[in-house]
Motif scaffolding. Structure first.
Motif, PDB file in Angstrom:
ATOM      1  N   UNK A 127      14.154  83.433   5.377  1.00  0.00           N
ATOM      2  CA  UNK A 127      14.761  83.378   4.042  1.00  0.00           C
ATOM      3  C   UNK A 127      15.811  84.476   3.885  1.00  0.00           C
ATOM      4  N   UNK A 128      15.483  85.685   4.337  1.00  0.00           N
ATOM      5  CA  UNK A 128      16.452  86.784   4.286  1.00  0.00           C
ATOM      6  C   UNK A 128      17.663  86.469   5.147  1.00  0.00           C
ATOM      7  N   UNK A 129      17.436  85.950   6.340  1.00  0.00           N
ATOM      8  CA  UNK A 129      18.506  85.619   7.269  1.00  0.00           C
ATOM      9  C   UNK A 129      19.462  84.607   6.642  1.00  0.00           C
ATOM     10  N   UNK A 130      18.913  83.541   6.083  1.00  0.00           N
ATOM     11  CA  UNK A 130      19.762  82.512   5.473  1.00  0.00           C
ATOM     12  C   UNK A 130      20.494  83.061   4.255  1.00  0.00           C
ATOM     13  N   UNK A 131      19.822  83.902   3.480  1.00  0.00           N
ATOM     14  CA  UNK A 131      20.473  84.483   2.313  1.00  0.00           C
ATOM     15  C   UNK A 131      21.685  85.308   2.689  1.00  0.00           C
ATOM     16  N   UNK A 132      21.577  86.044   3.778  1.00  0.00           N
ATOM     17  CA  UNK A 132      22.704  86.852   4.238  1.00  0.00           C
ATOM     18  C   UNK A 132      23.845  85.976   4.737  1.00  0.00           C
ATOM     19  N   UNK A 133      23.513  84.986   5.548  1.00  0.00           N
ATOM     20  CA  UNK A 133      24.553  84.139   6.130  1.00  0.00           C
ATOM     21  C   UNK A 133      25.192  83.216   5.104  1.00  0.00           C
ATOM     22  N   UNK A 134      24.479  82.895   4.031  1.00  0.00           N
ATOM     23  CA  UNK A 134      25.056  82.067   2.975  1.00  0.00           C
ATOM     24  C   UNK A 134      25.833  82.899   1.957  1.00  0.00           C
ATOM     25  N   UNK A 135      25.799  84.227   2.092  1.00  0.00           N
ATOM     26  CA  UNK A 135      26.511  85.127   1.188  1.00  0.00           C
ATOM     27  C   UNK A 135      27.889  85.454   1.767  1.00  0.00           C
ATOM     28  N   UNK A 136      28.713  86.220   1.037  1.00  0.00           N
ATOM     29  CA  UNK A 136      30.007  86.626   1.609  1.00  0.00           C
ATOM     30  C   UNK A 136      29.885  87.362   2.936  1.00  0.00           C
ATOM     31  N   UNK A 137      28.763  88.034   3.174  1.00  0.00           N
ATOM     32  CA  UNK A 137      28.577  88.725   4.451  1.00  0.00           C
ATOM     33  C   UNK A 137      28.522  87.760   5.615  1.00  0.00           C
ATOM     34  N   UNK A 138      28.217  86.499   5.330  1.00  0.00           N
ATOM     35  CA  UNK A 138      28.131  85.513   6.397  1.00  0.00           C
ATOM     36  C   UNK A 138      29.445  85.276   7.112  1.00  0.00           C
ATOM     37  N   UNK A 139      30.563  85.452   6.411  1.00  0.00           N
ATOM     38  CA  UNK A 139      31.871  85.277   7.049  1.00  0.00           C
ATOM     39  C   UNK A 139      32.049  86.257   8.200  1.00  0.00           C
TER      40      UNK A 139
END
Length: 203
Positions: free
Chosen positions: A92-104
């Motif tokens: 859940x944390x991993x997906x939250x990060x990658x789906x956020x602006x940090x994911x770019x």
């Protein structure tokens, strides 16, 4: 007064010189093998100046990686609850990060690692020492199993990132995060704390 020679004083170019030296050291010797003193010597600065600009070795490594997040600030959330749900919270944390602006930034780093060996080494060190080591250190597992467990978790998470954010394989690419957490979380949990298969003995 005569111009001083030797170590580089603090100036706008000093920070980049330290980062260049750090990237080389971390890629060649790994996080554990690289030292602040050696990095300072390569950058021709005093070790105190490295600490002045970046603080700890962990902070220097994150800056050298241009990491989009600091695992030390986020991973405590993974352990705030039942030990048997760590896998789900990690996904859940991993997906939250990658789906956020940090994911770019994460996608750019992953793409670079596929074509650049130096970036691949840095990414490997980041996953091993900054993420997986911190996760596994909080779990009561056999130290001898840590490398295998960490590699298995990394294969699952990086594979997920590749399929969802780089290759964009459907239906994973557009799946709801909750569905992926429910599906992948138990697998990650098994890699973290479940029994590992016994290698077959040679006849």
């Amino acid at each position: 007064m005569a111009r001083r020679t030797g170590r580089r004083p603090g100036n706008p170019g000093t920070r980049e010189a330290i980062l260049d030296a750090a990237r080389t050291a971390f890629a060649e010797r790994g996080f554990d093998g690289a030292s602040i003193r050696a990095i300072a010597a390569a950058a021709q600065v005093d070790p105190a100046l490295v600490h002045h600009y970046f603080g700890t070795k962990d902070q220097l490594f994150l800056a050298a990686m241009n990491a989009p997040f600091d695992p030390r600030e986020l991973l405590p959330k993974v352990f705030a609850g039942d030990r048997d749900r760590v896998g789900e919270r990690l996904v859940r944390l991993f997906l939250g990060l990658w789906d956020s602006p940090a994911g770019t930034a994460g996608v750019a780093l992953l793409r670079s690692a596929l074509s650049n060996e130096w970036t691949a080494r840095l990414l490997r060190e980041f996953l091993t020492t900054q993420v997986l080591r911190r996760v596994l250190d909080n779990l009561d597992v056999d130290p001898a199993e840590l490398p295998l467990r960490g590699s298995l978790v990394a294969s699952q998470l990086i594979g997920l990132a590749m399929m969802r954010y780089v290759i964009r394989l459907e239906p994973v690419a557009s799946a709801a995060p909750a569905a992926l957490v429910a599906t992948i979380g138990p697998t990650v949990q098994r890699y973290l704390t479940g029994p590992l298969p016994t290698p077959p003995t040679e006849s």
